[in-house]
Design an enzyme around this catalytic site. Sequence first.
Site, mmCIF file in Angstrom:
data_model
loop_
_atom_site.group_PDB
_atom_site.id
_atom_site.type_symbol
_atom_site.label_atom_id
_atom_site.label_comp_id
_atom_site.label_asym_id
_atom_site.label_seq_id
_atom_site.Cartn_x
_atom_site.Cartn_y
_atom_site.Cartn_z
ATOM 1 N N TYR A 39 55.148 56.243 -13.958
ATOM 2 C CA TYR A 39 54.872 57.641 -13.610
ATOM 3 C C TYR A 39 55.910 58.084 -12.575
ATOM 4 C CZ TYR A 39 52.590 61.668 -11.563
ATOM 5 O OH TYR A 39 52.324 62.932 -11.088
ATOM 6 N N ARG A 94 36.247 61.357 8.046
ATOM 7 C CA ARG A 94 37.443 60.650 7.550
ATOM 8 C C ARG A 94 37.064 59.211 7.234
ATOM 9 N NH1 ARG A 94 40.513 58.541 11.178
ATOM 10 N NH2 ARG A 94 40.581 60.356 12.537
HETATM 11 C C1 LIG Z 1 49.115 62.014 -12.316
HETATM 12 C C2 LIG Z 1 49.378 60.549 -12.232
HETATM 13 C C3 LIG Z 1 49.506 59.907 -10.993
HETATM 14 C C4 LIG Z 1 49.493 60.667 -9.671
HETATM 15 O O1 LIG Z 1 48.269 61.236 -9.428
HETATM 16 P P1 LIG Z 1 48.041 62.612 -8.593
HETATM 17 O O2 LIG Z 1 46.578 62.780 -8.633
HETATM 18 O O3 LIG Z 1 48.826 63.685 -9.313
HETATM 19 O O4 LIG Z 1 48.577 62.379 -7.226
HETATM 20 C C5 LIG Z 1 49.703 58.532 -10.984
HETATM 21 N N1 LIG Z 1 49.782 57.827 -12.135
HETATM 22 C C6 LIG Z 1 49.666 58.419 -13.350
HETATM 23 C C7 LIG Z 1 49.760 57.586 -14.582
HETATM 24 C C8 LIG Z 1 49.476 59.794 -13.438
HETATM 25 O O5 LIG Z 1 49.386 60.381 -14.642
#
Ligand SMILES: *Cc1c(COP(=O)(O)O)cnc(C)c1O
Length: 383
Positions: free
Chosen positions: A106, A53
Amino acid sequence: MTDTGHYGFATRAIHAGQDPDPTTGSVIVPIHATSTYAQDGVGGLRNGFEYSRTGNPTRAALEECLAALEGGRHGRAFSSGMGATDTALRAMCRPGDHIIIPNDAYGGTFRLIDKVFSQWGIEHTPVALSDVDAVRAAVRPNTKVIWIETPTNPLLNVADIALLAQVAHSAGARFVVDNTFASPYIQNPLELGADVVLHSTTKYVGGHSDVVGGALITSDDELDAQFGFLQNGAGAVPGPFDAWLTLRGIKTLEVRMEKHSDNAEKVTEALLRHPKVSHVYYPGLPDHPGHEIAAKQMRRFGGMVSFLVKGGEEEALRVCSRTKLFTLAESLGGVESLIEHPGRMTHASTAGSLLQVPADLVRVSVGIESADDLVADLTAALD
Ligand SMILES: *Cc1c(COP(=O)(O)O)cnc(C)c1O
């Protein structure tokens, strides 16, 4: 480890953190599937590793490579983009603090801040980032973070990274750029004044739709120490196989992003010519409102394209159901092309809010297949 700072992007992608294994000569960084490490006497760590970890050699290779790609001193890998987001916010905010976020952030980022961090007394204001005066006006005495994305999802709005870095720093706030949509090949926010770059490595960095991951890159030693404390203390770490898959994907990032961008340009041209398409959103288009800023801060314009279909939602849904090569799916950034209807899929939760997306909007993640086939597939679906 070899210092790769002076090398070009593709060389860093293939070599940074990835010297041949000193014990076996293995050219590829091994998948160190171990939770713990033998010690030479109490406290006698052989290579600084004690528990996976806290640190793992496969993850360490990925972290060194990610830092080299963004031109940062430190990289940290996480089990997902949201794990990285959560860690960054907890390192930088305390109860009573305030964050400025994009009004088209997002969805997962907005949900975490709106539903979780608000319960811990952290306030936020969503702002249209293209309006710098509105960002300035949103700054409060307790603003600790300005958090941006550029280009944004799904309308591909562009924010001026260098200008917003100045706004953040003159307010005494930290400036974070979620660089997922551009990838480190296309845009390097640390060079433009960002304090932290975040990636969902699930998307272009991994690039093959086979692994979920996240990353934080910074040149601020103190911030990185806090990220490291939380990475170990809260534990949102990727396993060694996830780190290895991501590192394998990174090796081809430059050639993939060049091809994604070439193909997106060809798809954009075909969409502009099609009588059923009423608007195309792509930062590479001269009439895109953010084009000049994009041209200044992006090396290419990337692989994401959105467009409006004449005939409203029904026609937009019809296009999404008719493509054969563009797979109907959420997510983005893989070698294969994807299509989706944001209003019903990725952005369904924005219905009825200010962030609602047009019902006639279609988003494509343009893959690296043969461009002619992609153009023919989309054109046939629209006809
Ligand atoms: C997909 C995405 C995230 C989140 O990432 P995950 O790997 O799905 O947890 C954050 N920001 C943007 C712009 C994304 O496209």
